[in-house]
Design a protein around this motif. Structure first.
Motif, short mmCIF file in Angstrom:
data_model
loop_
_atom_site.label_atom_id
_atom_site.label_comp_id
_atom_site.label_asym_id
_atom_site.label_seq_id
_atom_site.Cartn_x
_atom_site.Cartn_y
_atom_site.Cartn_z
N HIS A 29 0.82 -1.19 0.00
CA HIS A 29 0.00 0.00 0.00
C HIS A 29 0.87 1.25 0.00
CE1 HIS A 29 -3.82 -2.04 1.84
NE2 HIS A 29 -3.60 -2.36 0.57
N SER A 93 -3.31 1.31 6.64
CA SER A 93 -2.77 1.56 5.31
C SER A 93 -3.86 1.37 4.28
CB SER A 93 -1.59 0.64 4.99
OG SER A 93 -2.03 -0.70 4.81
N SER A 94 -3.69 1.99 3.12
CA SER A 94 -4.64 1.82 2.03
C SER A 94 -3.92 2.04 0.71
CB SER A 94 -5.82 2.79 2.16
OG SER A 94 -5.41 4.12 1.94
N ILE A 95 -4.52 1.47 -0.35
CA ILE A 95 -4.01 1.70 -1.70
C ILE A 95 -4.30 3.16 -2.05
CG2 ILE A 95 -4.28 1.10 -4.11
CD1 ILE A 95 -5.09 -1.67 -3.26
#
Lengths: 115, 113
Positions: A29, A93-95
């Motif tokens: 990510h 977390s993230s894309i």
């Protein structure tokens, strides 16, 4: 297994000392976040980072610092300037934007107690 | 400034009652919206999400939420709650430009058997 690892789970600190909380992700990510969770106040954003070597202050950044030298790591330092550091800290977390799925994934958290 | 408001801080329901939790967001630009749930002693889990398209989104465990742009709202609903739905529920908005993810203060739901 892919996921987010926060360590340690419990942390005790003496007043006046700095302490660093670890957050590692192997989800590839781009975006990472640090939140503080206190009863009745929900999750408050401390710092966030969109990409490596870049980060922005959240709503309660005073007394905290971060670095983002590697994509998978986003450590949070609680400095002696933080007046009330005892809390539960969550990393996520993230894309990054542009991908179809931008939900955030969370670690298990670190409970910091100042003694 | 980007913010999320959850007006119900504590909700107590009996099993089989219907649930609606309010969520309002303030950011006027493009946002993605989420509901997360935190069961006692567990980490945050995603219930459902809205990115675009059909404003009525369905999530896990029978939950759904409706995005109403004109009201800046994204309320969570469930027709019939169960004891196992006892948890804390968080609404969140993601500013897609700055990738800033902001949460509300949460709603503690207690379902009595």
């Amino acid at each position: 297994d892919g996921g987010i690892t926060q360590s340690p789970k419990y942390l005790f600190r003496k007043e006046g000392q700095n302490v660093t909380l670890s957050c590692e992700q192997n989800l590839n990510h781009d975006a990472m976040y640090w939140y503080r969770q206190d009863p009745g106040q929900g999750l408050r954003l401390i710092y966030y980072s969109q990409i490596v070597n870049d980060f922005q202050k959240g709503d309660i950044a005073e007394g905290y610092s971060v670095s983002r030298e590697k994509k998978e790591s986003f450590p949070l330092t609680v400095t002696s300037a933080q007046k009330n550091p005892t809390a539960f800290y969550l990393c996520a977390s993230s894309i990054r934007q542009g991908y179809p799925n931008t939900e955030a994934f969370f670690g298990q958290g670190t409970r910091l107690t100042v003694v | 400034a980007q913010s999320v408001s959850q007006h119900n801080h504590h909700v107590i329901l009996s099993e089989a009652a219907s649930l609606e939790l309010g969520c309002n967001y303030s950011y006027g630009g493009t946002v993605n919206l989420f509901w997360y749930v935190q069961y006692p002693g567990q980490h945050l889990q995603l219930l459902l999400k809205y990115f675009s398209g059909d404003p009525l989104v369905k999530g896990i465990k029978g939950f759904e939420a409706e995005f109403i742009k004109s009201k800046f709202s994204f309320n969570l609903r469930k027709p019939s709650v169960q004891w196992s739905d006892t948890a804390e529920y968080f609404c969140a908005s993601l500013n897609t430009g700055f990738q800033k993810l902001v949460f509300g203060t949460g709603t503690r739901l207690l379902v009595s058997p």
